[in-house]
Design a protein around this motif. Structure first.
Motif, PDB file in Angstrom:
ATOM      1  N   PRO A  27     -42.692  14.150 -83.134  1.00 18.47           N
ATOM      2  CA  PRO A  27     -44.007  14.180 -83.791  1.00 18.47           C
ATOM      3  C   PRO A  27     -44.415  15.565 -84.260  1.00 18.47           C
ATOM      4  CG  PRO A  27     -44.069  12.791 -81.834  1.00 18.47           C
ATOM      5  CD  PRO A  27     -42.736  13.464 -81.826  1.00 18.47           C
ATOM      6  N   PHE A  28     -43.963  16.629 -83.567  1.00 14.58           N
ATOM      7  CA  PHE A  28     -44.321  17.986 -83.971  1.00 14.58           C
ATOM      8  C   PHE A  28     -43.666  18.356 -85.306  1.00 14.58           C
ATOM      9  CE2 PHE A  28     -44.770  18.092 -79.314  1.00 14.58           C
ATOM     10  CZ  PHE A  28     -46.093  18.487 -79.231  1.00 14.58           C
ATOM     11  N   HIS A  29     -42.414  17.897 -85.501  1.00 12.37           N
ATOM     12  CA  HIS A  29     -41.760  18.143 -86.786  1.00 12.37           C
ATOM     13  C   HIS A  29     -42.461  17.388 -87.912  1.00 12.37           C
ATOM     14  CE1 HIS A  29     -38.553  19.320 -83.938  1.00 12.37           C
ATOM     15  NE2 HIS A  29     -38.137  20.124 -84.918  1.00 12.37           N
ATOM     16  N   ALA A  30     -42.829  16.135 -87.649  1.00  9.95           N
ATOM     17  CA  ALA A  30     -43.534  15.353 -88.660  1.00  9.95           C
ATOM     18  C   ALA A  30     -44.895  15.969 -88.974  1.00  9.95           C
ATOM     19  CB  ALA A  30     -43.700  13.905 -88.178  1.00  9.95           C
TER      20      ALA A  30
ATOM     21  N   ARG B 151     -34.621   1.693 -78.692  1.00  7.09           N
ATOM     22  CA  ARG B 151     -35.339   2.959 -78.682  1.00  7.09           C
ATOM     23  C   ARG B 151     -36.856   2.786 -78.783  1.00  7.09           C
ATOM     24  NH1 ARG B 151     -32.023   7.255 -80.228  1.00  7.09           N
ATOM     25  NH2 ARG B 151     -29.960   6.920 -79.325  1.00  7.09           N
ATOM     26  N   LEU B 152     -37.357   1.567 -78.623  1.00  9.58           N
ATOM     27  CA  LEU B 152     -38.796   1.366 -78.746  1.00  9.58           C
ATOM     28  C   LEU B 152     -39.577   1.967 -77.579  1.00  9.58           C
ATOM     29  CD1 LEU B 152     -39.512  -2.153 -80.276  1.00  9.58           C
ATOM     30  CD2 LEU B 152     -39.960   0.100 -81.228  1.00  9.58           C
ATOM     31  N   SER B 153     -38.863   2.432 -76.575  1.00  6.92           N
ATOM     32  CA  SER B 153     -39.554   3.103 -75.473  1.00  6.92           C
ATOM     33  C   SER B 153     -40.117   4.450 -75.907  1.00  6.92           C
ATOM     34  CB  SER B 153     -38.591   3.302 -74.291  1.00  6.92           C
ATOM     35  OG  SER B 153     -37.467   4.081 -74.706  1.00  6.92           O
ATOM     36  N   GLN B 154     -39.702   4.913 -77.102  1.00  7.13           N
ATOM     37  CA  GLN B 154     -40.218   6.167 -77.664  1.00  7.13           C
ATOM     38  C   GLN B 154     -40.840   5.887 -79.030  1.00  7.13           C
ATOM     39  OE1 GLN B 154     -36.456   8.378 -77.461  1.00  7.13           O
ATOM     40  NE2 GLN B 154     -37.371   9.637 -75.859  1.00  7.13           N
ATOM     41  N   PRO B 155     -41.934   5.133 -79.046  1.00  8.91           N
ATOM     42  CA  PRO B 155     -42.520   4.746 -80.342  1.00  8.91           C
ATOM     43  C   PRO B 155     -43.003   5.925 -81.172  1.00  8.91           C
ATOM     44  CG  PRO B 155     -44.019   4.240 -78.535  1.00  8.91           C
ATOM     45  CD  PRO B 155     -42.715   4.624 -77.907  1.00  8.91           C
ATOM     46  N   SER B 156     -43.420   7.009 -80.525  1.00  3.92           N
ATOM     47  CA  SER B 156     -43.901   8.164 -81.287  1.00  3.92           C
ATOM     48  C   SER B 156     -42.793   8.750 -82.153  1.00  3.92           C
ATOM     49  CB  SER B 156     -44.456   9.226 -80.336  1.00  3.92           C
ATOM     50  OG  SER B 156     -43.450   9.676 -79.441  1.00  3.92           O
ATOM     51  N   LYS B 157     -41.575   8.792 -81.641  1.00  2.99           N
ATOM     52  CA  LYS B 157     -40.464   9.320 -82.430  1.00  2.99           C
ATOM     53  C   LYS B 157     -40.095   8.377 -83.570  1.00  2.99           C
ATOM     54  CE  LYS B 157     -38.329  12.230 -78.891  1.00  2.99           C
ATOM     55  NZ  LYS B 157     -37.078  12.548 -78.160  1.00  2.99           N
ATOM     56  N   VAL B 158     -40.197   7.064 -83.307  1.00  5.69           N
ATOM     57  CA  VAL B 158     -39.908   6.091 -84.359  1.00  5.69           C
ATOM     58  C   VAL B 158     -40.904   6.239 -85.509  1.00  5.69           C
ATOM     59  CG1 VAL B 158     -39.774   3.634 -84.905  1.00  5.69           C
ATOM     60  CG2 VAL B 158     -38.868   4.478 -82.732  1.00  5.69           C
ATOM     61  N   LEU B 159     -42.189   6.312 -85.174  1.00  3.06           N
ATOM     62  CA  LEU B 159     -43.208   6.466 -86.204  1.00  3.06           C
ATOM     63  C   LEU B 159     -43.082   7.805 -86.918  1.00  3.06           C
ATOM     64  CD1 LEU B 159     -46.453   4.983 -84.594  1.00  3.06           C
ATOM     65  CD2 LEU B 159     -45.078   4.023 -86.432  1.00  3.06           C
ATOM     66  N   ALA B 160     -42.726   8.852 -86.174  1.00  2.00           N
ATOM     67  CA  ALA B 160     -42.556  10.167 -86.794  1.00  2.00           C
ATOM     68  C   ALA B 160     -41.426  10.144 -87.815  1.00  2.00           C
ATOM     69  CB  ALA B 160     -42.289  11.231 -85.729  1.00  2.00           C
ATOM     70  N   LEU B 161     -40.324   9.491 -87.477  1.00  6.12           N
ATOM     71  CA  LEU B 161     -39.194   9.400 -88.405  1.00  6.12           C
ATOM     72  C   LEU B 161     -39.568   8.574 -89.636  1.00  6.12           C
ATOM     73  CD1 LEU B 161     -36.262  10.016 -89.047  1.00  6.12           C
ATOM     74  CD2 LEU B 161     -35.597   7.979 -87.721  1.00  6.12           C
ATOM     75  N   ALA B 162     -40.255   7.441 -89.397  1.00  6.13           N
ATOM     76  CA  ALA B 162     -40.687   6.610 -90.529  1.00  6.13           C
ATOM     77  C   ALA B 162     -41.631   7.392 -91.436  1.00  6.13           C
ATOM     78  CB  ALA B 162     -41.366   5.341 -90.011  1.00  6.13           C
TER      79      ALA B 162
END
Length: 778
Positions: free
Chosen positions: A3-6, A318-329
């Motif tokens: 999320p910090f990169h996004a 990998r849904l246990s890390q939803p913040s990273k999924v949303l950040a990538l999207a």
């Protein structure tokens, strides 16, 4: 991608978009150098720099495609394709030179894509009074009257130039003549959509239900009226109608459960691929097909990409890390279209998905499913409320309760609508009755929403707030739904308090006067310490533009005003009164004066607000034409004054010179009749002796306002002149100490995609040309 990169990537994009000009190459090189050096936060800094470079490259390419200002009004033949579903408005009059016994003509607006190197690739074209039918994907050769992108600029108002820029539109144009051409290659998807929509229109009678049917299934909202969109806004159901994340989620969710159930019916398939993964693939495929049918517009693209990323994360566990999924999207969506960060839909869609993850990932652990759904809806309403206030200047208080029923209802009816279309195509005996039933259900739904909007008090709460207050409210919503046991949850309510006490921008003494940029028309806002007056409301047109809702009300809300003490409509012409209905709907109006009211303007009306004197100088009780009967208002603070003479012409000016000579002097003058040659006589100008003259006229006014001879007359008395269409809304302050230098919106809130402010051309030798006499039979 964290999320910090996004976040750094987003900050880089937003930081550049806030600048008045794109950076030069040396500055970009200097920004890039630290990203190449080894240090701890290099990757995060590199994401921010990548955002800056990406927007610069993307934006410069769009600016290079724009039609130049020097070629305004040039008529050129252009060949291309209609690249959108035309937005058609039926006219009730015959076209020029056409017989009146024909069917009504059409006004069509559409996206025209060209292939010539000398033209912008995308042009927003309008065709008026035409009897020809335009369809998406067709090849046409058109004679276009070209214009560079330009729109009104007002504090808090809609940025039309920014919208054109985001859409990649390099020019707007009016079709003067057109002929079909034989190049039918490409645009296959658009042609399929156009064919399906034509079939739907032939199957269903014209109505709001049909418009809603087509909008929910095909993403074409051209049949929905401005009143329909007002209804959806007031009831908080707009997100259910415009195809985006919600509709994509419905289709994919239904497909997931159906495919999973069917997959389990054949055990050998389970040995090859688990039912859950098969359902994920099938749901993503169905969502992709639906996105194509809906036109693959940017909001639909973003919704599908978000779904695809979430499905891929679920596939890989990998849904246990939803913040990273949303950040990538988020990162991928903005990489493909960095200007999407300016779109409300992007923030609302990702905000809704983030809120769903926040509630559903076992953070709150509700004891029952229905409690979980209620909490989810409340969470979505609270989280999205600050974004709604920011983008749409208000919020519907009933929306959280209504959506508890509307969301399941639309979730059920949307797949049925798609099934009805499929059955009508392959089995009409079954599909047509189902389609008729669906249309009737949508009609009942529309009537129900209309009943709620009519009978429930003040469903829409107009509001605005500065960005820090809205950000604090968003934090408060997150705190209120934080995991149990956190002691800060009670502080969530306190974060909403700044929204209840908007910061007033009213003057402490004297009065502020703002002549809004409403195109060819007039709207002026006068504010004293404790009162607000709106003098005229600008134009409104059936095609969709309404200055009342797009300019006047947003400006007032941006200033912290929710109540209008007096609304004055100088006369009934549309360019002065068209936006009145919208202003009444969106704001509370205590008193009205002038045209369209029971209390007309009279020259003996006087009152005082907060030490500021108001006096109506005209009309008297005599018979006057519409223009000459306009309300002439003088506002005075100390020994300084402003004069608002509406559209009066020389006949009314003569009456004022005869009976109100000593009341005409004013330091600020709204030029009568937008600077028309029929007004601003030399004697009138000598009596007023203005320091500032504001011409409320459009950019490249079709009436050529202000006329050069009138401009020359004011210049001869050393008056400083401005045109709202050239410099945007003009704001100034008048009190007992004098008149402040005006501030202009086009200069105050300039972005690199906006056309620069222009000075008024003055020719001291300009004179009125004699009118041509009409031919007679004598």
């Amino acid at each position: 991608m964290t999320p910090f990169h996004a976040l750094a990537f987003t900050v880089g994009i937003l930081g550049l978009l806030a600048q008045p000009a794109l950076p030069e190459t040396p500055l970009l090189a200097a920004l890039t150098i630290p990203a190449l050096l080894p240090w701890r936060w290099r990757s995060i800094y590199a994401c921010a720099v990548f955002g800056v470079l990406l927007v610069t490259w993307h934006s410069q390419a769009l600016l290079d495609q724009r039609w130049p200002e020097a070629r305004y009004g040039e008529e050129v033949w252009v060949q291309g394709h209609i690249a959108s579903l035309p937005d058609v408005t039926r006219n009730t009059y015959a076209g020029e030179g056409e017989a009146t016994d024909k069917s009504p003509s059409n006004t069509s607006r559409f996206l025209f894509e060209t292939k010539g190197a000398n033209f912008p690739p995308r042009i927003r074209a309008s065709r008026y009074r035409s009897y020809q039918t335009l369809e998406g994907g067709e090849c046409w050769r058109m004679l276009l009257r070209m214009r560079p992108p330009h729109g009104s600029v007002n504090p808090g108002g809609f940025d039309y130039e920014g919208w054109l820029f985001r859409q990649g539109i390099g020019a707007t144009a009016t079709v003067k003549s057109a002929e079909r051409c034989s190049d039918n290659n490409g645009y296959a998807l658009l042609k399929v959509r156009q064919s399906l929509i034509d079939e739907l229109r032939s199957w269903l009678p014209a109505s709001s239900a049909r418009g809603l049917f087509i909008a929910l299934t095909m993403g074409d909202t051209s049949e929905l009226s401005r009143g329909d969109w007002d209804l959806f806004r007031v009831t908080g159901t707009t997100h259910l109608v415009a195809i985006s994340g919600f509709n994509i989620a419905i289709v994919s969710g239904i497909a997931f459960f159906v495919i999973r159930w069917l997959w389990c019916l054949w055990p050998p398939l389970l040995l090859r691929l688990p039912a859950q993964k098969a359902a994920m693939l099938g749901a993503t495929l169905f969502a992709f097909i639906y996105a194509l049918l809906a036109g693959w517009e940017p909001p639909v693209q973003r919704a599908f990409l978000m779904l695809a990323f979430i499905s891929a994360a679920a596939w890989m566990g990998r849904l246990s890390q939803p913040s990273k999924v949303l950040a990538l999207a988020w990162f991928v969506v903005l990489t493909l279209d960095p200007l999407a960060v300016l779109s409300p839909g992007l923030w609302l869609s990702f905000g809704a998905v983030a809120a769903i993850f926040y509630v559903m990932m076992s953070r709150l652990q509700p004891p029952r499913m229905w409690i979980s759904l209620v909490m989810l809806q409340l969470m979505l309403s609270l989280v999205l409320a600050p974004l709604t206030v920011w983008y749409f200047h208000g919020v519907s208080w009933f929306a959280p309760l209504l959506n508890l029923f509307a969301v399941p209802l639309f979730s059920l009816i949307t797949p049925i609508l798609l099934l009805a279309i499929l059955l009508a195509a392959v089995a009409p005996a079954w599909g047509m009755p189902l389609m008729q039933w669906c249309a009737q259900a949508l009609a009942w739904l529309h009537d129900g929403l209309n009943w709620l909007a009519t009978n429930l008090p003040h469903m829409w709460i107009p509001a605005t707030a500065p960005a820090p207050a809205l950000a604090l409210a968003l934090i408060g919503a997150l705190l209120m739904f934080a995991p149990r046991g956190l002691p800060v949850r009670v502080l969530g309510l306190l974060c909403f308090l700044p929204l209840l006490f908007p910061i007033s921008q009213a003057p402490k003494s004297g009065f502020d006067l703002t002549a809004l940029d409403v195109g060819q028309g007039m709207s002026v806002v006068i504010r004293t310490a404790n009162h607000t007056m709106v003098y005229d409301t600008g134009p409104a047109f059936d095609e969709g533009f309404d200055a009342g809702s797009a300019i006047v009300a947003p400006f007032l809300l941006n200033q912290g005003v929710r109540r209008i003490d007096m609304l004055v409509i100088s006369h009934a012409d549309n360019d002065h009164s068209g936006g009145a209905d919208a202003v009444r709907k969106l704001m509370t109006v205590d008193k009205e004066l002038g045209a369209l009211t029971a209390t007309p303007c009279r020259d003996d009306q006087k009152w005082e607000w907060d030490g500021v004197s108001f006096e109506m100088l005209h009309p008297d009780g005599g018979e006057w034409s519409s223009n000459n009967g306009g309300c002439v208002l003088r506002i005075e603070s100390g020994s300084y004054a402003a004069l608002l003479p509406a559209d009066i012409e020389k006949k009314a000016e003569y009456r004022l010179l005869k009976e109100q000579l000593y009341s005409l002097q004013a330091d600020v003058l709204l030029a009568p009749h937008h600077g028309s040659r029929t007004s601003s006589s030399e004697d009138f100008i000598d009596a007023v002796m203005p320091q500032w003259v504001i011409h409320s006229a459009a950019w490249h006014s079709q009436f050529r306002h202000p006329t050069p001879s009138v401009v020359a007359r004011y210049a001869k008395v050393d008056a400083q002149q401005v045109v709202t269409g050239l410099r945007g809304a003009a704001s100034l302050h008048i009190d007992e100490h004098g008149v402040s230098t005006p501030k202009f919106a086009r200069e105050q809130q300039f972005h690199f995609w906006n056309a620069p402010a222009q000075a008024l051309t003055i020719d001291l030798n300009a004179v009125d040309k004699p009118k041509k006499r009409a031919k007679s039979d004598d």
